[in-house]
Motif scaffolding. Structure first.
Motif, mmCIF file in Angstrom:
data_model
loop_
_atom_site.group_PDB
_atom_site.id
_atom_site.type_symbol
_atom_site.label_atom_id
_atom_site.label_comp_id
_atom_site.label_asym_id
_atom_site.label_seq_id
_atom_site.Cartn_x
_atom_site.Cartn_y
_atom_site.Cartn_z
ATOM 1 N N LEU B 3 6.568 -3.554 -4.270
ATOM 2 C CA LEU B 3 5.360 -2.883 -4.713
ATOM 3 C C LEU B 3 4.145 -3.797 -4.546
ATOM 4 O O LEU B 3 3.085 -3.377 -4.089
ATOM 5 C CB LEU B 3 5.528 -2.476 -6.181
ATOM 6 C CG LEU B 3 4.599 -1.363 -6.675
ATOM 7 C CD1 LEU B 3 4.827 -0.086 -5.900
ATOM 8 C CD2 LEU B 3 4.801 -1.139 -8.157
ATOM 9 N N GLN B 6 3.257 -4.008 -0.924
ATOM 10 C CA GLN B 6 2.624 -2.760 -0.487
ATOM 11 C C GLN B 6 1.163 -2.706 -0.949
ATOM 12 O O GLN B 6 0.271 -2.369 -0.186
ATOM 13 C CB GLN B 6 3.413 -1.592 -1.086
ATOM 14 C CG GLN B 6 2.970 -0.228 -0.626
ATOM 15 C CD GLN B 6 3.622 0.161 0.690
ATOM 16 O OE1 GLN B 6 4.839 0.125 0.811
ATOM 17 N NE2 GLN B 6 2.811 0.517 1.659
ATOM 18 N N GLN B 7 0.956 -3.079 -2.219
ATOM 19 C CA GLN B 7 -0.418 -3.061 -2.741
ATOM 20 C C GLN B 7 -1.279 -4.115 -2.040
ATOM 21 O O GLN B 7 -2.479 -3.940 -1.871
ATOM 22 C CB GLN B 7 -0.435 -3.295 -4.260
ATOM 23 C CG GLN B 7 0.263 -2.211 -5.074
ATOM 24 C CD GLN B 7 -0.483 -0.889 -5.104
ATOM 25 O OE1 GLN B 7 -1.353 -0.640 -4.286
ATOM 26 N NE2 GLN B 7 -0.129 -0.009 -6.035
ATOM 27 N N ASN B 10 -2.548 -2.663 1.045
ATOM 28 C CA ASN B 10 -3.675 -1.790 0.693
ATOM 29 C C ASN B 10 -4.943 -2.601 0.473
ATOM 30 O O ASN B 10 -6.033 -2.225 0.903
ATOM 31 C CB ASN B 10 -3.368 -1.016 -0.598
ATOM 32 C CG ASN B 10 -2.240 -0.020 -0.426
ATOM 33 O OD1 ASN B 10 -1.931 0.378 0.690
ATOM 34 N ND2 ASN B 10 -1.597 0.354 -1.512
ATOM 35 N N LEU B 14 -8.521 -2.383 2.513
ATOM 36 C CA LEU B 14 -9.790 -2.053 1.849
ATOM 37 C C LEU B 14 -10.749 -3.232 1.922
ATOM 38 O O LEU B 14 -11.937 -3.071 2.219
ATOM 39 C CB LEU B 14 -9.536 -1.668 0.385
ATOM 40 C CG LEU B 14 -10.778 -1.230 -0.393
ATOM 41 C CD1 LEU B 14 -11.357 0.053 0.177
ATOM 42 C CD2 LEU B 14 -10.468 -1.045 -1.873
ATOM 43 N N VAL B 136 5.894 1.106 3.796
ATOM 44 C CA VAL B 136 5.308 2.285 4.433
ATOM 45 C C VAL B 136 3.807 2.035 4.578
ATOM 46 O O VAL B 136 3.115 1.847 3.582
ATOM 47 C CB VAL B 136 5.557 3.540 3.589
ATOM 48 C CG1 VAL B 136 4.960 4.760 4.265
ATOM 49 C CG2 VAL B 136 7.048 3.739 3.371
ATOM 50 N N ILE B 253 -8.097 -3.118 -5.777
ATOM 51 C CA ILE B 253 -6.743 -2.575 -5.603
ATOM 52 C C ILE B 253 -5.794 -3.101 -6.680
ATOM 53 O O ILE B 253 -5.023 -2.335 -7.273
ATOM 54 C CB ILE B 253 -6.193 -2.924 -4.202
ATOM 55 C CG1 ILE B 253 -7.000 -2.201 -3.123
ATOM 56 C CG2 ILE B 253 -4.709 -2.577 -4.105
ATOM 57 C CD1 ILE B 253 -6.706 -0.738 -2.972
ATOM 58 N N ALA B 256 -6.445 -1.351 -9.918
ATOM 59 C CA ALA B 256 -5.957 0.031 -9.888
ATOM 60 C C ALA B 256 -4.432 0.054 -9.921
ATOM 61 O O ALA B 256 -3.819 0.979 -10.445
ATOM 62 C CB ALA B 256 -6.462 0.745 -8.649
ATOM 63 N N ALA B 257 -3.808 -0.978 -9.377
ATOM 64 C CA ALA B 257 -2.357 -0.970 -9.268
ATOM 65 C C ALA B 257 -1.687 -1.482 -10.538
ATOM 66 O O ALA B 257 -0.657 -0.951 -10.950
ATOM 67 C CB ALA B 257 -1.929 -1.817 -8.072
ATOM 68 N N GLN B 264 -6.970 2.067 -17.446
ATOM 69 C CA GLN B 264 -7.442 2.432 -16.110
ATOM 70 C C GLN B 264 -8.876 2.983 -16.118
ATOM 71 O O GLN B 264 -9.621 2.786 -15.169
ATOM 72 C CB GLN B 264 -6.511 3.457 -15.465
ATOM 73 C CG GLN B 264 -5.232 2.872 -14.902
ATOM 74 C CD GLN B 264 -5.452 2.008 -13.683
ATOM 75 O OE1 GLN B 264 -6.487 2.049 -13.040
ATOM 76 N NE2 GLN B 264 -4.476 1.176 -13.352
ATOM 77 N N GLU B 265 -9.225 3.653 -17.200
ATOM 78 C CA GLU B 265 -10.566 4.225 -17.272
ATOM 79 C C GLU B 265 -11.639 3.154 -17.144
ATOM 80 O O GLU B 265 -12.742 3.419 -16.695
ATOM 81 C CB GLU B 265 -10.745 4.943 -18.612
ATOM 82 C CG GLU B 265 -10.591 6.425 -18.522
ATOM 83 C CD GLU B 265 -10.943 7.094 -19.834
ATOM 84 O OE1 GLU B 265 -12.126 7.194 -20.141
ATOM 85 O OE2 GLU B 265 -9.998 7.509 -20.542
ATOM 86 N N ARG B 267 -11.457 0.449 -15.357
ATOM 87 C CA ARG B 267 -11.186 -0.349 -14.165
ATOM 88 C C ARG B 267 -12.462 -0.915 -13.545
ATOM 89 O O ARG B 267 -12.547 -2.094 -13.248
ATOM 90 C CB ARG B 267 -10.468 0.565 -13.175
ATOM 91 C CG ARG B 267 -9.900 -0.076 -11.965
ATOM 92 C CD ARG B 267 -9.061 0.939 -11.243
ATOM 93 N NE ARG B 267 -9.841 2.126 -10.868
ATOM 94 C CZ ARG B 267 -9.459 3.369 -11.106
ATOM 95 N NH1 ARG B 267 -8.328 3.615 -11.694
ATOM 96 N NH2 ARG B 267 -10.215 4.378 -10.733
ATOM 97 N N GLU B 268 -13.466 -0.051 -13.378
ATOM 98 C CA GLU B 268 -14.674 -0.504 -12.677
ATOM 99 C C GLU B 268 -15.454 -1.543 -13.467
ATOM 100 O O GLU B 268 -15.816 -2.577 -12.923
ATOM 101 C CB GLU B 268 -15.534 0.687 -12.272
ATOM 102 C CG GLU B 268 -14.900 1.362 -11.089
ATOM 103 C CD GLU B 268 -15.789 2.382 -10.415
ATOM 104 O OE1 GLU B 268 -16.997 2.441 -10.711
ATOM 105 O OE2 GLU B 268 -15.266 3.111 -9.588
#
Lengths: 385, 297
Positions: B3, B6-7, B10, B14, B136, B253, B256-257, B264-265, B267-268
């Motif tokens: 995981l 994979q992240q 990502n 980005l 993937v 990322i 978010a991961a 999560q709210e 996050r920014e």
């Protein structure tokens, strides 16, 4: 004293200089013709214009009241919406039309309430809108809680047992999946998890990777994301290998969705209407093509037509263009035939009872699954975000 | 572990896109001291070219090349029409000019193309994914990573070996002396804008291939990210812009991961908080430009 005299005479003068148009119905449009809400408000106003031209060509409402539209662009901005609304109130309109999203529409609330002029949002679907907005605020779309009930009941009926929701706390509308979660849970479904995103977020790969790593995979993924977020989200999910059934809502009823090709195939969403054979919406779509020379691309054209039909019915009922009388008339309307559906305000708080259509994306086009009525007991109460 | 890998892929994809965007801002800033907020509109122009090419049935590879070319041309024209007359004015004047250019272009798009977002037809290939070492990976992720590597390699070569590149580095260090050495100001500045247009065009193709639509206001979000990345990296420093872009991509990322779901709210704000935290220790950015002499107070 002199000053007071001067002021009163000035007032009297300005009252005189206003042309007396007792037989005209002035409708003030404070909608977003540019910016983020334009994809929804712009087609609604196209539909509004078609309906108004039709009514005026026939001699006006009841042969008496010609409709006079006063158009202002609020640029999808809350502050601009309240400025435009104030300007329209000053021009003494009888009815106001506000933007599609609950948040800018709510920005105009204090002005609407103080002026006691009924206001209808073009296509906001948050059931909290009339709750916050009070007696003078009306919606013109099936509520989020109703749409979510329809899609949750459909998913459960299809045999889907688990779901994952992706929502954004940024707007009322994008929290629709929380209603879905509530109904799907009540039906006995499992919610495997939830994720949040920001409106305008470009990259969904982190969320997609997390969902792809779930074992077992959710049967359905529900979101109220709309473009540009929805295509990014969907493509990220499919690229990560997630094959779950996607369920969306009315925000994705747009040309972009149908141009996405294989990734969007089979996606199901709720919306305000579907042009079945012989339906009023089919007739409207024909009319749209006659007037504009192109095919209608979204249900929001027909929703604009609905809006004017509601106002027409209210004026007939009230027999006048007085804003207060119109408010009471709208609140008591029953079974007004719009282009998309029969529309009833009687017995509601301003969120109309309307039909919901469940649509599947098939071969780059719409396929109607059905127009089911939601089970009343399941519809969640409006939830303030 | 898988995981995490994979992240990380990502994050690289980005971060690479952010790096290209930040580089586009940094190239111009290093020479003119101008933060070009109309950089996002160059992306929008490239996006509209992609849209029209899709409608006309032009193959995607050619459409992408045309889109990038259009962004370069637009950047050079932008400099000639809007920025040349105010070149010797204060930094604030140029900044306001760039906002004006951005708004004028947005209104032109709205009035002459469409206020609504327009679908962009993309080849199916871009939505596919392949398995690589058990991971993937989406084709558009691979495209983003490859494009970033190619662009960075090209830029490195251009700046070190190519005449215009060397002139640009000289101009960035001391424009007055560079001009005394016979470097033409107009050529260097035009080249800088063309380069920033190239970077905007490549970033736009990557950006649009994810969202599949263009709208008049779509340039705002990426330019904001680029601005954050450029500041984080060190304004005016090209290597800094790349570093800033990647760090921003990784922060976004990974948050978010791996942030707990009830956080999560936020996050920014947390992500921007980390950026501010880094800036506390490196007030001139991660890899500051020699010419930027901000001091920690």
């Amino acid at each position: 004293m002199k000053k007071a005299l001067f002021l009163t005479s000035l007032l009297a003068l300005s009252a005189l200089s206003q042309p007396v148009l007792a037989e005209d119905l002035k409708i003030g449009l404070a909608t977003a013709q540019t910016g983020g809400l334009a994809p929804y408000d712009a087609p609604v106003i196209e539909g509004v214009n078609i309906a108004v031209d039709e009514i005026n060509a026939a001699g006006g409402i009841d042969g008496k009241y010609k409709i006079d539209l006063i158009d202002k662009d609020v640029r999808s901005d809350a502050a601009q919406t309240s400025i435009a609304t104030q300007e329209l109130v000053d021009q003494q309109v009888s009815v106001l039309v506000l933007p599609c999203d609950a948040d800018p529409a709510l920005a105009a609330i204090s002005i609407v309430a103080a002026a006691e002029i009924p206001a209808i949002s073009t296509c906001a679907s948050s059931p909290t809108l009339p709750l916050v907005g009070g007696d003078y605020m009306f919606a013109n779309f099936p509520g989020d809680n109703v749409q979510a009930t329809v899609s949750a009941e459909w998913a459960w009926g299809e045999g889907y047992k688990s779901a994952y929701i992706i929502y954004s706390p940024d707007a009322q509308y994008t929290t629709l999946p929380l209603y879905f979660k509530e109904v799907f849970g009540k039906l006995g479904g499992d919610i495997l998890g939830e994720d949040t995103y920001s409106i305008g977020q470009q990259d969904f790969s982190a969320i997609a990777t997390r969902i792809a790593a779930l074992d077992p995979q959710p049967d359905v993924i529900m979101t109220a994301a709309f473009e540009p977020d929805f295509p990014s989200l969907l493509k990220a999910l499919r690229a990560a290998g997630v094959k779950s059934q996607m369920i969306g809502s009315d925000g994705i009823d747009s040309p972009t969705t149908f141009s996405l090709g294989d990734v969007v195939e089979g996606t199901v969403f709720t919306t305000a209407g579907f042009a079945t054979e012989g339906s009023p919406m089919e007739a409207f779509n024909k009319k749209y093509k006659e007037v504009t020379g192109k095919e209608t691309q979204t249900v929001f054209n027909a929703v604009g037509y609905d809006l004017i039909k509601v106002i027409e019915a209210a004026v007939k009922e009230a027999g006048s263009t007085d804003p207060k009388a119109l408010r009471d008339a709208i609140a008591n309307l029953e079974n007004v035939q719009g282009a998309t559906s029969l529309i009833t305000y009687k017995g509601t708080n301003g969120m109309p009872v309307r039909q919901v259509s469940l649509v599947r994306v098939t071969g780059g086009d719409r396929e109607l699954i059905g127009q089911p009525s939601p089970t009343a007991d399941l519809v969640p109460a409006p939830r303030m975000q | 572990m898988e995981l995490l890998l994979q992240q990380t892929v990502n994050a690289i994809a980005l971060g690479g896109t952010y790096a290209l965007l930040a580089l586009g801002l940094a190239v111009v800033f290093s020479i003119m001291g101008l933060i070009n907020f109309a950089h996002g509109e160059l992306m929008t122009i490239a996006g509209y070219v992609l849209m029209y090419c899709g409608l006309a049935g032009v193959p995607f590879a050619i459409a992408a090349a045309l889109a990038i070319g259009a962004a370069m041309l637009a950047a050079v024209l932008m400099e000639m029409i809007a920025f040349r007359p105010v070149r010797n004015a204060s930094g604030e004047t140029m900044l306001v000019t760039s906002f004006a250019v951005s708004m004028v272009l947005q209104v032109l798009f709205q009035n002459f193309i469409a206020a609504r977002s327009q679908p962009v037809l993309l080849p199916q290939l871009l939505s596919d994914s392949i398995s690589l070492f058990g991971l993937v990976i989406g084709v558009n992720k691979i495209a983003a990573i490859v494009a970033t590597i190619v662009m960075l390699a090209f830029l490195d070569w251009f700046m070190r070996k190519q005449k215009h590149g060397i002139a640009m580095r000289a101009a960035a260090e001391d424009f007055a002396v560079a001009r005394l050495m016979g470097i033409r100001a107009n050529t260097v500045i035009s080249a800088a804008f063309a380069l920033s247009g190239l970077l905007a065009g490549v970033a736009a193709v990557l950006w649009v291939s994810q969202r599949a639509s263009v709208d008049p206001l779509m340039g705002f979000a990426p330019v904001l990210k680029a601005f954050i990345a450029a500041i984080l990296g060190g304004l005016g420093s090209l290597r800094g812009a790349v570093a800033g872009g990647f760090v921003l991509g990784f922060i976004e990322i990974y948050l978010a991961a791996f942030l707990p779901s009830d956080m999560q709210e936020f996050r920014e704000p947390i992500g921007l908080g980390i950026v501010v935290f880094i800036m506390l220790f490196r007030p001139n950015g991660l890899i500051p430009a020699a010419s930027l002499k901000a001091e920690k107070v």
